[in-house]
Enzyme design. Structure first.
Site, PDB file in Angstrom:
ATOM      1  N   ASP A 129      45.549  53.812  34.560  1.00 14.57           N
ATOM      2  CA  ASP A 129      44.932  52.669  35.227  1.00 14.57           C
ATOM      3  C   ASP A 129      44.831  51.497  34.257  1.00 14.57           C
ATOM      4  O   ASP A 129      44.303  51.638  33.160  1.00 14.57           O
ATOM      5  CB  ASP A 129      43.539  53.062  35.754  1.00 14.57           C
ATOM      6  CG  ASP A 129      43.198  52.308  37.014  1.00 14.57           C
ATOM      7  OD1 ASP A 129      43.042  51.077  36.935  1.00 14.57           O
ATOM      8  OD2 ASP A 129      43.111  52.949  38.076  1.00 14.57           O
TER       9      ASP A 129
ATOM     10  N   SER B 261      43.628  48.083  41.698  1.00 16.72           N
ATOM     11  CA  SER B 261      43.802  49.507  41.998  1.00 16.72           C
ATOM     12  C   SER B 261      44.083  49.778  43.464  1.00 16.72           C
ATOM     13  O   SER B 261      44.866  50.659  43.791  1.00 16.72           O
ATOM     14  CB  SER B 261      42.532  50.276  41.640  1.00 16.72           C
ATOM     15  OG  SER B 261      42.369  50.360  40.264  1.00 16.72           O
TER      16      SER B 261
ATOM     17  N   ASP C 115      36.573  40.313  37.379  1.00 12.43           N
ATOM     18  CA  ASP C 115      37.873  39.815  37.843  1.00 12.43           C
ATOM     19  C   ASP C 115      38.067  38.369  37.412  1.00 12.43           C
ATOM     20  O   ASP C 115      39.131  37.784  37.623  1.00 12.43           O
ATOM     21  CB  ASP C 115      37.965  39.898  39.375  1.00 12.43           C
ATOM     22  CG  ASP C 115      37.780  41.324  39.863  1.00 12.43           C
ATOM     23  OD1 ASP C 115      38.206  42.246  39.146  1.00 12.43           O
ATOM     24  OD2 ASP C 115      37.195  41.523  40.940  1.00 12.43           O
TER      25      ASP C 115
ATOM     26  N   ARG D 270      37.965  44.409  50.118  1.00  8.25           N
ATOM     27  CA  ARG D 270      38.371  45.680  49.510  1.00  8.25           C
ATOM     28  C   ARG D 270      37.336  46.771  49.781  1.00  8.25           C
ATOM     29  O   ARG D 270      36.130  46.534  49.735  1.00  8.25           O
ATOM     30  CB  ARG D 270      38.582  45.496  48.011  1.00  8.25           C
ATOM     31  CG  ARG D 270      38.871  46.804  47.306  1.00  8.25           C
ATOM     32  CD  ARG D 270      39.529  46.620  45.978  1.00  8.25           C
ATOM     33  NE  ARG D 270      39.172  47.703  45.077  1.00  8.25           N
ATOM     34  CZ  ARG D 270      39.664  47.859  43.861  1.00  8.25           C
ATOM     35  NH1 ARG D 270      40.538  46.993  43.391  1.00  8.25           N
ATOM     36  NH2 ARG D 270      39.278  48.851  43.114  1.00  8.25           N
TER      37      ARG D 270
ATOM     38  N   ASP E  59      36.691  50.171  48.335  1.00  9.38           N
ATOM     39  CA  ASP E  59      35.981  51.197  47.555  1.00  9.38           C
ATOM     40  C   ASP E  59      34.544  50.858  47.212  1.00  9.38           C
ATOM     41  O   ASP E  59      33.663  51.712  47.268  1.00  9.38           O
ATOM     42  CB  ASP E  59      36.772  51.590  46.290  1.00  9.38           C
ATOM     43  CG  ASP E  59      37.127  50.417  45.388  1.00  9.38           C
ATOM     44  OD1 ASP E  59      36.982  49.262  45.826  1.00  9.38           O
ATOM     45  OD2 ASP E  59      37.564  50.656  44.241  1.00  9.38           O
TER      46      ASP E  59
ATOM     47  N   LYS F 161      37.440  56.820  39.429  1.00  6.52           N
ATOM     48  CA  LYS F 161      38.804  56.568  39.905  1.00  6.52           C
ATOM     49  C   LYS F 161      39.281  57.653  40.868  1.00  6.52           C
ATOM     50  O   LYS F 161      40.453  57.657  41.250  1.00  6.52           O
ATOM     51  CB  LYS F 161      39.783  56.497  38.710  1.00  6.52           C
ATOM     52  CG  LYS F 161      39.521  55.356  37.746  1.00  6.52           C
ATOM     53  CD  LYS F 161      39.946  54.010  38.296  1.00  6.52           C
ATOM     54  CE  LYS F 161      39.713  52.903  37.287  1.00  6.52           C
ATOM     55  NZ  LYS F 161      40.011  51.565  37.820  1.00  6.52           N
TER      56      LYS F 161
ATOM     57  N   ASP G 275      41.753  50.807  31.842  1.00  6.82           N
ATOM     58  CA  ASP G 275      41.178  49.858  32.798  1.00  6.82           C
ATOM     59  C   ASP G 275      39.669  49.728  32.649  1.00  6.82           C
ATOM     60  O   ASP G 275      39.139  48.631  32.496  1.00  6.82           O
ATOM     61  CB  ASP G 275      41.504  50.293  34.227  1.00  6.82           C
ATOM     62  CG  ASP G 275      40.974  49.284  35.220  1.00  6.82           C
ATOM     63  OD1 ASP G 275      41.510  48.158  35.238  1.00  6.82           O
ATOM     64  OD2 ASP G 275      40.018  49.595  35.947  1.00  6.82           O
TER      65      ASP G 275
ATOM     66  N   HIS H  32      37.842  46.410  31.107  1.00  6.49           N
ATOM     67  CA  HIS H  32      36.945  45.533  31.879  1.00  6.49           C
ATOM     68  C   HIS H  32      35.662  45.178  31.124  1.00  6.49           C
ATOM     69  O   HIS H  32      34.960  44.253  31.498  1.00  6.49           O
ATOM     70  CB  HIS H  32      36.526  46.213  33.187  1.00  6.49           C
ATOM     71  CG  HIS H  32      37.532  46.118  34.282  1.00  6.49           C
ATOM     72  ND1 HIS H  32      38.045  44.925  34.720  1.00  6.49           N
ATOM     73  CD2 HIS H  32      38.101  47.072  35.061  1.00  6.49           C
ATOM     74  CE1 HIS H  32      38.895  45.153  35.724  1.00  6.49           C
ATOM     75  NE2 HIS H  32      38.950  46.445  35.940  1.00  6.49           N
TER      76      HIS H  32
ATOM     77  N   ASP I 147      48.976  51.278  37.550  1.00  5.66           N
ATOM     78  CA  ASP I 147      48.757  50.567  38.817  1.00  5.66           C
ATOM     79  C   ASP I 147      48.738  49.059  38.670  1.00  5.66           C
ATOM     80  O   ASP I 147      48.912  48.332  39.647  1.00  5.66           O
ATOM     81  CB  ASP I 147      47.478  51.074  39.507  1.00  5.66           C
ATOM     82  CG  ASP I 147      46.226  50.883  38.664  1.00  5.66           C
ATOM     83  OD1 ASP I 147      46.332  50.691  37.436  1.00  5.66           O
ATOM     84  OD2 ASP I 147      45.126  50.936  39.240  1.00  5.66           O
ATOM     85  N   HIS I 148      48.484  48.566  37.472  1.00  8.49           N
ATOM     86  CA  HIS I 148      48.448  47.124  37.182  1.00  8.49           C
ATOM     87  C   HIS I 148      48.110  46.986  35.717  1.00  8.49           C
ATOM     88  O   HIS I 148      47.734  47.961  35.067  1.00  8.49           O
ATOM     89  CB  HIS I 148      47.394  46.402  38.031  1.00  8.49           C
ATOM     90  CG  HIS I 148      46.046  47.039  37.932  1.00  8.49           C
ATOM     91  ND1 HIS I 148      45.236  46.920  36.830  1.00  8.49           N
ATOM     92  CD2 HIS I 148      45.388  47.875  38.769  1.00  8.49           C
ATOM     93  CE1 HIS I 148      44.141  47.632  37.005  1.00  8.49           C
ATOM     94  NE2 HIS I 148      44.212  48.244  38.177  1.00  8.49           N
TER      95      HIS I 148
ATOM     96  N   HIS J 260      42.092  42.203  35.225  1.00  6.78           N
ATOM     97  CA  HIS J 260      43.472  42.675  35.277  1.00  6.78           C
ATOM     98  C   HIS J 260      44.404  41.516  34.928  1.00  6.78           C
ATOM     99  O   HIS J 260      43.948  40.397  34.728  1.00  6.78           O
ATOM    100  CB  HIS J 260      43.809  43.165  36.691  1.00  6.78           C
ATOM    101  CG  HIS J 260      42.932  44.296  37.147  1.00  6.78           C
ATOM    102  ND1 HIS J 260      42.850  44.685  38.450  1.00  6.78           N
ATOM    103  CD2 HIS J 260      42.095  45.114  36.458  1.00  6.78           C
ATOM    104  CE1 HIS J 260      42.006  45.697  38.559  1.00  6.78           C
ATOM    105  NE2 HIS J 260      41.535  45.973  37.367  1.00  6.78           N
TER     106      HIS J 260
HETATM  107  O1  LIG Z   1      36.572  47.790  39.036  1.00  6.67           O
HETATM  108  C1  LIG Z   1      37.096  47.308  40.054  1.00  6.67           C
HETATM  109  O2  LIG Z   1      36.582  47.329  41.166  1.00  6.67           O
HETATM  110  C2  LIG Z   1      38.440  46.632  39.930  1.00  6.67           C
HETATM  111  C3  LIG Z   1      38.252  45.257  39.370  1.00  6.67           C
HETATM  112  O3  LIG Z   1      37.501  44.490  40.247  1.00  6.67           O
HETATM  113  O4  LIG Z   1      39.294  47.396  39.109  1.00  6.67           O
HETATM  114  P1  LIG Z   1      40.348  48.418  39.754  1.00  6.67           P
HETATM  115  O5  LIG Z   1      41.153  47.631  40.742  1.00  6.67           O
HETATM  116  O6  LIG Z   1      41.189  48.865  38.594  1.00  6.67           O
HETATM  117  O7  LIG Z   1      39.597  49.512  40.372  1.00  6.67           O
HETATM  118 MN   LIG Z   2      43.304  50.060  38.617  1.00 10.84          MN
HETATM  119 MN   LIG Z   3      40.289  47.626  37.055  1.00 13.39          MN
END
Ligand SMILES: O=C(O)[C@@H](CO)OP(=O)(O)O
Ligand SMILES: [Mn+2]
Ligand SMILES: [Mn+2]
Length: 559
Positions: free
Chosen positions: A28, A81, A171, A286, A288, A361, A430, A434, A471-472, A501
């Protein structure tokens, strides 16, 4: 084959055998950038990943992981992600949430839909609450979409509006929260001039308030609930700008971790708790980091924390966040219909899959991988293992995270002979990237590299194949740069740490004793992206990919 002519059956690959164990490793936030001291992947000792790179161009290449290649609106959109794992798993490029919301707002369709009409019922007597991430990062939300929604809702009858902001700094640059709050305050002041009672009601940093994910720490969501719904928080301010500026002065504080606050009136009363009869929209597109709050807002049965008071509200998500759970049941914009993912195909073709990551993750290699769908396709053929993440810490204090534990679980799955595909996500580069802590990120990259080695060694033992990708980008560039690529200095002559990212491409490496002689990367897919990986993996399992999948990255040459 059903009456529609559709079949899950995949054609046999003409040249590649079935039955090889494949380790599918996603690092990641591991991109490829020019080597300098802000490239933590370059600085770190990463002998395993370095050795894979030596396989270029036949066994190692780069693929695109940002912008249009992953269904984002523009080439200036960094990867993330959700879109990255969606592309890896689904093998096709879907217009993603960011883009779908843009077009629903642009055409005005968002206001004709069931979701908006549902919340609109509350506009006459109740308050409209908008909760979400306040930045222009474009990963979870975008402030310009919030601005348009504020305008659109107020023009359509919302008379009382309260915004509950979550500050970013993950971000976007740390410290930028102040400017975003200012922008929003200006917009709300303009609405007030038009007679609309519009204010910011509460706030907090995204990592400390509301935006937890995969149930790692419900306390995070509870803090948000207390501020947003109950109007209670340890910090009370007259204005959000004052709140953000003041709280940022706490030593070692950053936008991501601001404590929760509520805005109070002259008598000290919170200006915007959520009450019976109100409407609520969670403005993130998004999934999650909104699912947990969506559950708290929507579920009658809920035991994750004491909600104290559960207001009778009309709630809609910007999108529906979980297609399987149908959560939330009302939403303003339909999510991308990510269907026929590689995971679902492979399960129908007898491929037994093991997927593993640590909590932070875990949903990436399961939920996102399977097109934002929770659960198994077929519990007899799949096993998903979650290693509990540390909670309540910033990951720079534990940069090794659970990389070794994940790798060992994967190793055991590989050696067990029970699985054809063993898929993992290694979060280190990742999650630590961050935090903006360069030293810790170097440690994180090394730990991820060691984990890759554990899995590749297991693949060697069973005569399998490995596919290593990401993934990025993230850890390969930790500094904000000017157009020439030089570190950008702030007014005090300091570099500006990049916690976000990047737009960089990511590696894909293939190898292992099970890889058929003559398999190599094709040269005629120079613009390949993450979505091309699914067909590649299907081939390595011995199948042709469905014809509408993005093309495979590999060919088999006779030699
Ligand atoms: O932590 C998250 O929510 C994002 C960044 O906003 O990271 P990732 O896309 O790698 O999950
Ligand atoms: Mn990611
Ligand atoms: Mn991230």
């Amino acid at each position: 084959m059903g009456s529609s002519g559709f079949s899950w059956k995949l054609k046999d690959h003409p040249k590649l055998p079935k039955g090889k164990t494949i380790a599918l490793i996603v690092l990641d936030g591991w991109g490829e950038a020019k080597p300098d001291k802000y490239n933590c992947i370059h600085v770190a000792e990463t002998p395993t990943m370095d050795s894979l790179k030596n396989g270029a161009p036949e066994k190692w290449r780069l693929v695109r992981a940002h912008g249009k290649a992953v269904g984002l609106p523009t080439e200036d959109d960094m990867g993330n992600s959700e879109v990255g794992h969606n592309a890896l798993g689904a093998g096709r490029i879907f217009a993603q949430g960011a883009k779908l919301v843009d077009s629903a707002l642009e055409t005005g369709k968002i206001y004709d839909g069931e979701g908006f009409n549902y919340i609109k019922e509350s506009f006459e007597k109740g308050t409209l609450h908008l909760i979400g991430l306040l930045s222009d990062g474009g990963v979870h939300s975008r402030i310009d979409q919030l601005q348009l929604l504020l305008k659109g809702a107020s023009e359509r009858g919302a008379k009382r509006i309260r915004v509950h902001v979550l500050t970013d700094g993950r971000d976007v640059l740390d410290g930028s929260s102040v400017g975003f709050v200012e922008t929003l305050e200006n917009d709300l002041a303009k609405l007030r001039e038009k007679g609309i009672d519009a204010q910011i009601a509460s706030g907090g940093g995204r990592m400390h308030v509301t935006m937890d994910r995969y149930e790692n720490d419900w306390e995070v969501v509870k803090r948000g609930w207390d501020a947003q719904v109950l109007g209670e928080a340890p910090h009370k301010f007259k204005s959000a700008l004052e709140a953000v500026k003041t709280l940022r002065q706490i030593p070692n504080m950053s936008d991501q971790y601001l404590p929760p606050f509520v805005i109070v009136d002259d008598s000290g009363k919170a200006v915007g708790p959520i009450n019976d009869g109100d409407a609520v929209v969670t403005i993130n597109f998004r999934a999650d980091r909104m699912v947990m709050l969506a559950k708290a807002l929507e579920y009658a049965d809920f035991d994750k924390f004491d909600r104290v008071r559960v207001p009778k509200i009309r709630y809609a998500g910007m999108l529906q966040y979980d297609g399987e759970l149908k959560l939330p049941s009302k939403y303003l914009v339909s999510p991308p219909e990510i269907d026929r993912t590689s995971g679902e195909y492979l399960v129908h073709n007898g491929v037994r899959t093991f997927a593993c990551s640590e909590t932070v993750k875990f949903g990436h290699v399961t939920f996102f991988w399977n097109g934002n769908r929770s659960g198994y396709f077929n519990a007899e053929k799949e096993e998903y293992v979650e290693i509990p993440s540390d909670s309540g810490i910033t990951f720079n204090v534990q940069p090794k995270m659970k990389a070794v534990e994940i790798a060992e679980k994967a190793r055991d799955a590989i050696l067990s002979g029970k699985f054809d595909q063993v898929r993992v996500n290694l979060p280190n580069s990742d999650m630590v990237g961050h935090t903006g802590d360069i030293e810790a990120t170097v440690v994180a990259c090394k730990a991820a590299d060691q984990a890759v080695k554990i899995m590749i060694d297991a693949i060697e033992k069973v005569g399998g194949i490995y596919v290593v990708t990401a993934d990025h980008g993230n850890a390969e560039d930790m500094v904000k740069r000017n157009k020439k690529g030089e570190p950008l200095l702030d007014k005090n002559g300091q570099i500006q740490i990049l916690t976000s990212h990047t737009l960089e491409p990511v590696p894909v490496a293939i190898g292992g004793p099970g890889l058929t002689q003559g398999v190599r990367f094709r040269k005629d897919v120079p613009d390949g992206g993450l979505a091309n990986v699914a067909a590649t993996v299907m081939n390595l399992h011995g199948f042709e990919a469905p014809s509408d999948y993005e093309t495979t990255l590999i060919e088999v040459v006779d030699n």
